[in-house]
Motif scaffolding. Structure first.
Motif, PDB file in Angstrom:
ATOM      1  N   HIS A  18       0.945  -1.315   0.104  1.00 26.97           N
ATOM      2  CA  HIS A  18       0.058   0.161  -0.236  1.00 26.97           C
ATOM      3  C   HIS A  18       0.873   1.292   0.044  1.00 26.97           C
ATOM      4  O   HIS A  18       0.758   2.322  -0.838  1.00 26.97           O
ATOM      5  N   GLN A  49       1.325   3.749  -2.962  1.00 26.24           N
ATOM      6  CA  GLN A  49       0.898   5.274  -2.936  1.00 26.24           C
ATOM      7  C   GLN A  49       2.034   6.022  -3.247  1.00 26.24           C
ATOM      8  O   GLN A  49       1.789   7.272  -3.864  1.00 26.24           O
ATOM      9  N   SER A  50       3.113   5.811  -2.820  1.00 29.83           N
ATOM     10  CA  SER A  50       4.237   6.955  -2.825  1.00 29.83           C
ATOM     11  C   SER A  50       5.415   6.851  -3.946  1.00 29.83           C
ATOM     12  O   SER A  50       5.911   7.876  -4.081  1.00 29.83           O
ATOM     13  N   PHE A  51       5.451   5.642  -4.363  1.00 27.67           N
ATOM     14  CA  PHE A  51       6.759   5.495  -5.444  1.00 27.67           C
ATOM     15  C   PHE A  51       6.410   6.221  -6.860  1.00 27.67           C
ATOM     16  O   PHE A  51       5.046   6.293  -7.187  1.00 27.67           O
ATOM     17  N   ASN A  52       7.439   6.655  -7.355  1.00 27.56           N
ATOM     18  CA  ASN A  52       7.181   7.285  -8.626  1.00 27.56           C
ATOM     19  C   ASN A  52       8.608   7.218  -9.402  1.00 27.56           C
ATOM     20  O   ASN A  52       9.532   6.492  -8.788  1.00 27.56           O
ATOM     21  N   SER A  96      -2.203 -10.174  -6.845  1.00 28.50           N
ATOM     22  CA  SER A  96      -3.033  -9.087  -7.054  1.00 28.50           C
ATOM     23  C   SER A  96      -2.473  -7.893  -6.412  1.00 28.50           C
ATOM     24  O   SER A  96      -2.338  -6.651  -6.916  1.00 28.50           O
ATOM     25  N   LEU A 102       0.366  -6.898  -8.923  1.00 29.69           N
ATOM     26  CA  LEU A 102      -0.194  -6.606 -10.158  1.00 29.69           C
ATOM     27  C   LEU A 102      -0.533  -4.895  -9.805  1.00 29.69           C
ATOM     28  O   LEU A 102      -0.397  -4.339 -10.763  1.00 29.69           O
ATOM     29  N   GLU A 103      -1.452  -4.843  -8.970  1.00 23.30           N
ATOM     30  CA  GLU A 103      -1.989  -3.550  -8.647  1.00 23.30           C
ATOM     31  C   GLU A 103      -0.634  -2.550  -8.528  1.00 23.30           C
ATOM     32  O   GLU A 103      -0.588  -1.300  -8.945  1.00 23.30           O
ATOM     33  N   SER A 138       0.972  -2.118 -12.023  1.00 24.91           N
ATOM     34  CA  SER A 138      -0.142  -1.028 -12.690  1.00 24.91           C
ATOM     35  C   SER A 138       0.137   0.409 -12.291  1.00 24.91           C
ATOM     36  O   SER A 138      -0.150   1.449 -13.147  1.00 24.91           O
ATOM     37  N   ARG A 139       0.234   0.580 -11.121  1.00 25.98           N
ATOM     38  CA  ARG A 139       0.350   2.171 -10.734  1.00 25.98           C
ATOM     39  C   ARG A 139       1.674   2.540 -10.843  1.00 25.98           C
ATOM     40  O   ARG A 139       1.659   3.813 -11.198  1.00 25.98           O
ATOM     41  N   GLU A 182      -8.648   1.551 -23.859  1.00 23.47           N
ATOM     42  CA  GLU A 182      -7.728   2.568 -23.419  1.00 23.47           C
ATOM     43  C   GLU A 182      -6.744   2.629 -24.482  1.00 23.47           C
ATOM     44  O   GLU A 182      -6.275   3.652 -24.740  1.00 23.47           O
TER      45      GLU A 182
END
Lengths: 957, 166
Positions: free
Chosen positions: A94, A98-101, A127, A130-131, A134-135, A186
């Motif tokens: 989580h 939320q925080s990685f880029n 999952s 994968l989530e 994907s983010r 998409e």
């Protein structure tokens, strides 16, 4: 160590405690949070996983909802994420998600962990991974983890990528199918052309599926594809109409409507059906449906205006809806109905409505009127005099904040439309003489435009003296310095004009007495002399003078016209101007009025010549220098003898005339690309680095640099000013010669420490600008509005226009928008790959497909049949048969385009069409090629898949 | 795709904020504030759509629903259907209602993690994954079972190891 960890665990605040703490708010929230973060910073370093993960969880919470920075915990998040226990792993994931880029330095550390979890036997761990992927996925992660995702795709658990993705389109599992369609939806948004070959599969889903979610997505895909392939549109239009008739689900219905209106607008019957459905939306009580109905109308408005006109009463009623969005949408629709014949009426109605509505919507209305009217170089405006007065009226609307836009348009039409100038000058005069407007800072920019127009086209002014007083009124000190500078410049222009008219007037009288030519000859001589002396201004005068003469409608004074022919080009400008002023008649430029004028100017500009703003100071000084120069000679003719008089008169008139020539030159709009067309002279290095110059020059200072600070002045103005500066330098410097530069400098600087003598906050006893109209009218019912608009929207012909539309000056640099944006074919990496898969190696996937279908049972049989049919069809397709089809569509399309471009310059339009023709030809050729040598082509196709426009086989849908 | 999901109360306090495109935290807070600024000015009987172009850039749309003290906000681009998104909000709220038995704002405040779990079952990386609340609840229950199992083991093992190492 272990002891402390237990203590920490026991007394650590968990997330719930944190939330409770925040809610209790015994201390200030921000303080509490910063304390909590301090705590977290300590706890997160713990070696104990529960402590660490609890801290991480708190931190994620604070970051997400209270905007705390969590970048310091990146590494800790990776640690927690790699825990084998699902509870902690989830917290870690989580936090990472939320925080990685891309900028997170430790992002590459998670590759292995992701790989491990993607291969996990626990589907929930998979999952999570994968989530996360994907983010935060980036190129590196994607490259490293693609094999894992591919493995997953073949399993039944989760699915994503092309070949396998395509196979999944036939999946019977609804969840998988909707996921795959979602992915393609998409992808189609990015690059629809690559997915055209999949149309048969999508079509199958469209007719088979009962799932509304799925159908919506498929419709979105078809909305994209149908615009590329007319034959496809023909196939899908019927099923979509069927949905529209049958479906109960509003979401699906709306999607169908949108698809038809946006992509299938050539199919009359479908559009008609859609419009009927839109009407159902509009009359529905649900504001959501109303809103969407209006949106649908605005999609169709450009192509089928009748649909909007049919619903116009509803649109107008929505203008007074309680919902701001609905109001806005109906305003847009109303503006789309604007045409040459009804623009005046619609604007009238809207301006009246704007008076009654709240500030925000009022400005929306004004903004949309302005932008609609100026579209395509004021395409819809026939009567520019009316438009000028409309602009003037807008200024007086209480909430008007569109200063910038109105300023721009006033100047723009003044320069482009010659016939509007008299009316515009009149409108501007009304704005300038109203002291109340000066109190509203939103209007200052408009006033600046008005001042410029009045000065530049002063010859159309009915009363220059009144104008002068307006420009010099005390309340102008409320203006910004930059705008005040424009005022001063306009004062200069008006002054010159008055002085010049006065001199000519006098000359005229004297020339009646004496010989006509005798007085006129020296003038022309002087004019020639000045032509040699001042290089810049007068050298261009002959060219512009003819132009000036030809368009000036008021050039009625024949006697002067005759003279101008005798004198040649040089004198024409002044003469035509003189005739204008003479024709005004009632402006007798008497001696007293001129004296009075000079007095006013000196009185008002005196203080300004010591202004702190360089721009104002400089210009005020220019004016004063000019008055110094000619005052003596103009004002005191009586003292001097008869002979002296003649000499002095000519001396003064020479100066005045020179300035007048400078100002009367036409200032045309300049194309933005004009600079590019000026060839750079040989030997001129524009890109040379001048850094060394500084060292060479050392401490030499350029003394006059301040007088050229023109960079901030608006375009057009700048040209004008620079010329004035040059001019006035020529002319006024002699008068200043006595005062040395040093004294000047000292005087200027001394002033900085003096209190300005002018009362700064000039009396505020004027009525406030734009006294709000009587508020009680605000609740006026929309009924009479409706009625009014009803009348105006009736497509009646205006009783034949009194006068033809004036010429609007166009430049080839002007862009006229509406040009339909051609979808560019993007040959990027992705679509290249996709095309490779879907088109290029046609053989590979189809063979694998048929292999599969052999293995599978009868379900895929139909599919196989379809594909064989497909190839059959393509083989049968004789090129000759195909060509007319293509030609037809292309010509239809290009006709459509060229219709939209009607008002554009011919050259551009032609060019575009040619290009398109070429494109079509190419396509045709390649189609032909394909049809004939299919097998051959398949062999060499992989070589140039990417470069070639994808060739679309004829889909048997 | 769906760009963002937000839950905030009528005072503008965020209760859940999920961005499917990465946004720096300051930007997130700013977006939440501007969304609230738009929503709080809207009456109850008006449409559920808001033009969000000025906040999120061109082509984005915003759908919201107002329940008691909470706003549920979905932000998405042109590949989603507005009315379908409205339905999805309904699905999300119904699922919450079933999970928490008459959900109220406090449930949402205190069950931050569970909220995320539920949302992750419905929306996956910005794509709608599951629209049946029954399926979602099934999966969420399984996940919480897994969580509590691993957490219990962890607690035991940790305390044991803790004692041992002492």
């Amino acid at each position: 160590m272990a002891g402390t960890s237990i203590m920490e665990t026991l007394f650590q605040r968990d997330l719930d405690d944190l939330i409770k703490g925040i809610r209790q708010q015994q201390i200030k929230e921000s303080l509490f949070i910063s304390k909590a973060i301090e705590e977290i910073r300590r706890e997160i370093k713990s070696t104990d996983l529960p402590t660490k993960s609890a801290a991480l969880r708190k931190l994620s919470y604070l970051s997400s909802l209270h905007g705390a920075d969590m970048s310091f915990a990146a590494f800790h998040a990776v640690e927690v994420m790699s825990s084998p226990q699902f509870f902690y792993k989830k917290i870690g994931y989580h936090a990472v998600t939320q925080s990685f880029n891309d900028d997170t330095p430790v992002i590459l550390l998670i590759t292995n962990q992701l790989r491990k979890d993607l291969n996990s036997s626990n589907q929930f761990e998979v999952s999570l991974a994968l989530e996360c992927l994907s983010r935060i996925g980036n190129v590196d992660l994607a490259r490293d983890l693609t094999p894992e995702v591919f493995t997953l795709l073949s399993s039944n658990a989760v699915r994503v990528c092309f070949k396998r993705l395509v196979e999944n389109l036939e999946s019977s599992e609804p969840v998988i199918l909707s996921a795959v369609v979602g992915v393609f939806c998409e992808l189609c948004l990015k690059d629809p052309r690559s997915y055209l070959p999949l149309a048969p599969e999508f079509y199958k889903i469209l007719v088979d599926s009962k799932n509304n979610w799925l159908l919506i997505k498929v419709l979105k895909i078809f909305a994209k594809l149908a615009t590329l392939e007319p034959r496809l549109a023909k196939r899908v239009v019927e099923p979509i109409c069927e949905f529209m008739r049958r479906t109960e689900a509003k979401s699906l219905l709306f999607e169908c409507i949108r698809t038809v209106l946006s992509s299938l607008s050539e199919y009359e019957s479908a559009v008609k059906l859609a419009v009927v459905k839109v009407r159902e939306f509009l009359v529905d009580d649900d504001p959501n449906l109303k809103y969407l109905g209006l949106q649908a109308l605005s999609i169709i408005a450009p192509k089928h205006l009748w649909a909007v006109l049919e619903n116009k009463d509803f649109v107008i009623k929505s203008l007074s809806d309680g919902d701001y969005n609905i109001k806005l949408e109906s305003l847009r629709l109303l503006m789309s109905m604007v045409s040459e014949s009804n623009v005046a009426e619609i604007s009238r109605v809207l301006i009246n409505y704007a008076l009654k509505s709240d500030p925000e919507f009022c400005n929306q209305i004004l903004g949309s009127i302005l932008s609609t009217c100026c579209r395509n170089l004021y395409e819809v405006i026939v009567d520019f005099d009316w438009y000028a007065s409309l602009l003037g009226e807008m200024v007086r609307i209480p909430h008007c904040q569109k200063g910038e836009e109105i300023e721009h348009q006033i100047i723009d039409i003044a320069m482009r439309v010659k016939d509007v100038r008299p009316a515009l000058v009149h409108v501007c005069r009304n704005l300038l003489i109203d002291p109340a407007l000066l109190g509203n800072p939103f209007l200052h920019r408009i006033l600046s435009a008005a001042a410029w127009v009045s000065g530049e086209y002063v010859e159309f002014s009915r009363n220059p003296f009144e104008l002068m007083e307006a420009l010099l009124q005390p309340r102008t000190n409320l203006l910004l310095p930059s705008i005040r500078a424009v005022y001063v410049q306009s004062v200069f222009k008006v002054l010159i004009f008055c002085a010049h008219s006065y001199l000519l007037h006098k000359e005229n009288i004297s020339s009646v007495n004496t010989d006509n030519l005798a007085s006129e000859v020296p003038e022309s001589v002087f004019a020639r002399m000045s032509c040699e002396n001042s290089d810049l201004a007068t050298s261009e005068a002959p060219a512009s003078s003819e132009q000036h003469d030809s368009f000036n409608p008021r050039n009625i004074n024949q006697s002067f016209g005759d003279l101008s022919i005798e004198n040649g080009g040089d004198a024409t400008v002044s003469n035509s101007q003189a005739s204008t002023s003479a024709s005004l008649g009632r402006n007798s430029f008497t001696h007293e009025s001129i004296v009075n004028l000079f007095n006013i100017v000196e009185l008002a500009l005196g203080p300004l010549s010591r202004s702190h703003d360089v721009e104002i100071q400089e210009r005020a000084r220019n004016v004063l220098g000019f008055t110094d120069l000619i005052e003596q000679e103009i004002l005191n003719p009586v003292v001097q003898g008869e002979e002296n008089l003649a000499r002095a008169e000519t001396e003064a008139s020479r100066v005045v005339k020179l300035m007048c020539d400078a100002f009367s030159e036409e200032l045309g709009p300049v194309s933005t690309s004009a600079q590019d067309r000026v060839p750079v002279p040989d030997g001129l290095l524009l890109k040379e680095n001048l850094a060394d110059l500084e060292t060479i020059c050392g401490d030499i200072q350029l003394p006059l640099s301040s007088s050229f600070s023109l960079s901030s002045t608006p375009l057009g103005e700048a040209v004008d000013i620079s010329r004035t500066n040059l001019q006035s330098k020529d002319e006024t410097e002699p008068s200043h010669e006595s005062t040395s530069l040093l004294a000047e400098h000292r005087k200027r600087h001394g002033l900085y420490y003096l209190a300005s003598e002018k009362s700064e906050g000039a009396s505020n006893d004027y009525p406030p600008a734009n006294d709000p109209m009587s508020q009680d009218k605000l609740n006026d019912d929309a009924e009479d509005l409706l009625k009014l608009t009803e009348q105006s929207l009736a497509p009646k012909k205006k009783p034949n226009q009194a006068k033809p539309r004036p010429v609007v000056l166009k430049l080839d640099g002007d862009e006229i928008s509406v040009a339909a944006k051609k979808p560019e074919l993007k040959d990027d990496l992705l679509s290249g790959v996709v095309q490779d898969v879907l088109l290029g190696n046609d053989g590979v996937p189809s063979s694998s497909r048929s292999n599969r279908s052999e293995n599978l049972s009868g379900k895929s049989k139909g599919k196989e049949k379809l594909s064989t049919d497909l190839s059959l069809e393509t083989k049968e397709n004789v090129p000759g048969e195909k060509m007319p089809d293509h030609v037809n569509t292309s010509s239809r399309r290009s006709k459509h385009r060229s219709h939209g471009k009607e008002r554009r310059q011919k050259g551009q339009g032609k060019d575009g069409e040619e290009k398109e023709d070429n494109g079509q030809k190419e396509k045709r050729k390649s189609n032909h090629h394909r049809g004939k040598h299919k097998a051959h082509q398949r062999a060499d196709e992989p070589l140039n898949v990417v470069a070639q426009t994808p060739v679309i086989p004829d889909f048997l849908l | 795709m769906i760009k963002s999901v937000m839950v905030m109360n009528t005072q503008g306090k965020p209760r859940l904020a999920k961005f499917y495109d990465f946004q720096p935290v300051e930007k997130q807070q700013e977006l939440i504030r501007s969304v609230f600024g738009v929503l709080c000015g809207r009456a109850d009987n008006v449409s559920n759509f808001v033009e969000a172009d000025s906040i999120f850039g061109p082509g984005t749309r915003l759908v919201y629903k107002h329940f008691a003290t909470l706003y549920f906000v979905f932000i998405f681009d042109s590949s989603e259907n507005e009315l379908a998104m409205l339905d999805l909000i309904q699905v999300f709220v119904e699922t919450l209602d079933k999970c928490f038995k008459n959900v109220c704002e406090l449930d949402i405040v205190y069950n931050y993690s569970k909220l995320h779990t539920i949302l992750d079952e419905i929306i996956f990386g910005g794509q709608v994954l599951e629209t049946s609340s029954i399926e979602v609840i099934k999966a969420v229950e399984e996940i919480s079972k897994l969580e509590s199992a691993s957490n219990a083991i962890a607690l035991v093992s940790k305390s044991v190891s803790g004692w041992r190492s002492r």
